[in-house]
Write a protein that holds these residues in place. Structure first.
Motif, PDB file in Angstrom:
ATOM      1  N   ASP A  88       0.834  -1.200   0.000  1.00 38.59           N
ATOM      2  CA  ASP A  88       0.000   0.000   0.000  1.00 38.59           C
ATOM      3  C   ASP A  88       0.871   1.252   0.000  1.00 38.59           C
ATOM      4  O   ASP A  88       0.464   2.306   0.484  1.00 38.59           O
ATOM      5  N   ALA A  89       2.055   1.141  -0.582  1.00 39.05           N
ATOM      6  CA  ALA A  89       3.019   2.243  -0.583  1.00 39.05           C
ATOM      7  C   ALA A  89       2.423   3.483  -1.227  1.00 39.05           C
ATOM      8  O   ALA A  89       1.699   3.408  -2.226  1.00 39.05           O
ATOM      9  N   TYR A  90       2.767   4.613  -0.649  1.00 37.56           N
ATOM     10  CA  TYR A  90       2.386   5.901  -1.203  1.00 37.56           C
ATOM     11  C   TYR A  90       3.457   6.304  -2.218  1.00 37.56           C
ATOM     12  O   TYR A  90       4.646   6.273  -1.910  1.00 37.56           O
ATOM     13  N   ALA A  91       3.085   6.653  -3.430  1.00 35.25           N
ATOM     14  CA  ALA A  91       4.009   7.128  -4.476  1.00 35.25           C
ATOM     15  C   ALA A  91       5.200   6.181  -4.657  1.00 35.25           C
ATOM     16  O   ALA A  91       6.353   6.577  -4.490  1.00 35.25           O
ATOM     17  N   PRO A  92       4.940   4.919  -5.025  1.00 32.22           N
ATOM     18  CA  PRO A  92       6.031   3.940  -5.062  1.00 32.22           C
ATOM     19  C   PRO A  92       7.166   4.281  -6.038  1.00 32.22           C
ATOM     20  O   PRO A  92       8.322   3.975  -5.750  1.00 32.22           O
ATOM     21  N   PHE A  93       6.866   4.918  -7.159  1.00 34.93           N
ATOM     22  CA  PHE A  93       7.940   5.208  -8.115  1.00 34.93           C
ATOM     23  C   PHE A  93       8.775   6.411  -7.692  1.00 34.93           C
ATOM     24  O   PHE A  93       9.996   6.400  -7.836  1.00 34.93           O
ATOM     25  N   ALA A  94       8.134   7.438  -7.160  1.00 33.90           N
ATOM     26  CA  ALA A  94       8.907   8.575  -6.642  1.00 33.90           C
ATOM     27  C   ALA A  94       9.747   8.123  -5.456  1.00 33.90           C
ATOM     28  O   ALA A  94      10.929   8.484  -5.348  1.00 33.90           O
ATOM     29  N   ASP A  95       9.162   7.321  -4.579  1.00 35.54           N
ATOM     30  CA  ASP A  95       9.876   6.807  -3.416  1.00 35.54           C
ATOM     31  C   ASP A  95      11.061   5.942  -3.857  1.00 35.54           C
ATOM     32  O   ASP A  95      12.152   6.027  -3.303  1.00 35.54           O
ATOM     33  N   SER A  96      10.846   5.129  -4.878  1.00 39.01           N
ATOM     34  CA  SER A  96      11.921   4.272  -5.390  1.00 39.01           C
ATOM     35  C   SER A  96      13.011   5.079  -6.089  1.00 39.01           C
ATOM     36  O   SER A  96      14.177   4.692  -6.069  1.00 39.01           O
ATOM     37  N   THR A  97      12.643   6.197  -6.700  1.00 38.97           N
ATOM     38  CA  THR A  97      13.642   7.081  -7.301  1.00 38.97           C
ATOM     39  C   THR A  97      14.555   7.652  -6.221  1.00 38.97           C
ATOM     40  O   THR A  97      15.787   7.667  -6.378  1.00 38.97           O
ATOM     41  N   VAL A  98      13.949   8.097  -5.119  1.00 40.16           N
ATOM     42  CA  VAL A  98      14.750   8.604  -3.998  1.00 40.16           C
ATOM     43  C   VAL A  98      15.677   7.497  -3.492  1.00 40.16           C
ATOM     44  O   VAL A  98      16.859   7.735  -3.236  1.00 40.16           O
ATOM     45  N   LEU A  99      15.150   6.290  -3.378  1.00 40.64           N
ATOM     46  CA  LEU A  99      15.954   5.148  -2.922  1.00 40.64           C
ATOM     47  C   LEU A  99      17.142   4.893  -3.849  1.00 40.64           C
ATOM     48  O   LEU A  99      18.289   4.882  -3.416  1.00 40.64           O
TER      49      LEU A  99
END
Length: 189
Positions: free
Chosen positions: A109-120
């Motif tokens: 149920d991640a919020y903004a999974p692609f933006a979050d993954s970009t930061v990662l």
């Protein structure tokens, strides 16, 4: 703002400022701040950021060892990364963003999974470059902060978003500082 967000940001800010000044103390402050950020990001469903904080803690241990092994007064030289190597690293970060973002999107149920993954992905790349004192770490941190500021603001982490805006400025200043250190070292050599 919660006490957790405040303390995590205070320690992270100290670590980031110390990194920009090329100080070995960046690492222990980073370990403490990242540990607290992991808890904060878990509460806000930014799961890629939780994983990122765990990576940062481990990388900080290694960075602390790497920077410290040359003695307290001897600074490791700042170096450049070969363009071809950097291109491979950036491509790897892009693939990691797509793969991890897809996994988060499909299975959590991640919020903004692609933006979050970009930061990662970009943060991992920037941290690896920082650990080896590569000047290219700073433009990568600029990209990280450009994505992180709106992401954290959208989750109500306003202090974190404001400080990441300041980190964006710090990355510019640190990039210039490291460039000057690099040029001075080249002139001596």
């Amino acid at each position: 703002m919660t006490l957790l967000e405040g303390v995590a940001n205070a320690l992270a800010t100290a670590s980031i400022l110390l990194a920009g000044r090329n100080s070995v103390h960046t690492w222990w402050t980073g370990i403490a701040g990242c540990s607290l950020f992991a808890l904060l990001f878990w509460d806000t469903r930014l799961y890629a950021d939780v994983l990122l904080q765990a990576f940062f803690v481990g990388a900080s241990v290694v960075g602390w060892w790497y920077w410290s092994r040359h003695g307290e007064r001897a600074e490791l030289p700042i170096a450049r990364t070969a363009p071809r190597t950097l291109a491979w690293f950036v491509a790897g970060a892009a693939v990691a963003t797509l793969v991890y973002g897809s996994l988060l999107h499909r299975f959590t149920d991640a919020y903004a999974p692609f933006a979050d993954s970009t930061v990662l992905a970009l943060s991992v790349l920037a941290q690896l470059l920082l650990m080896r004192r590569r000047i290219e770490t700073w433009p990568i941190w600029l990209l990280v902060n450009s994505v992180a500021v709106p992401l954290y603001a959208s989750r109500g982490l306003m202090l974190t978003a404001v400080l990441y805006s300041a980190y964006w400025i710090n990355a510019w200043v640190a990039w210039r500082h490291w460039h000057n250190l690099f040029r001075r070292a080249e002139a001596v050599a």
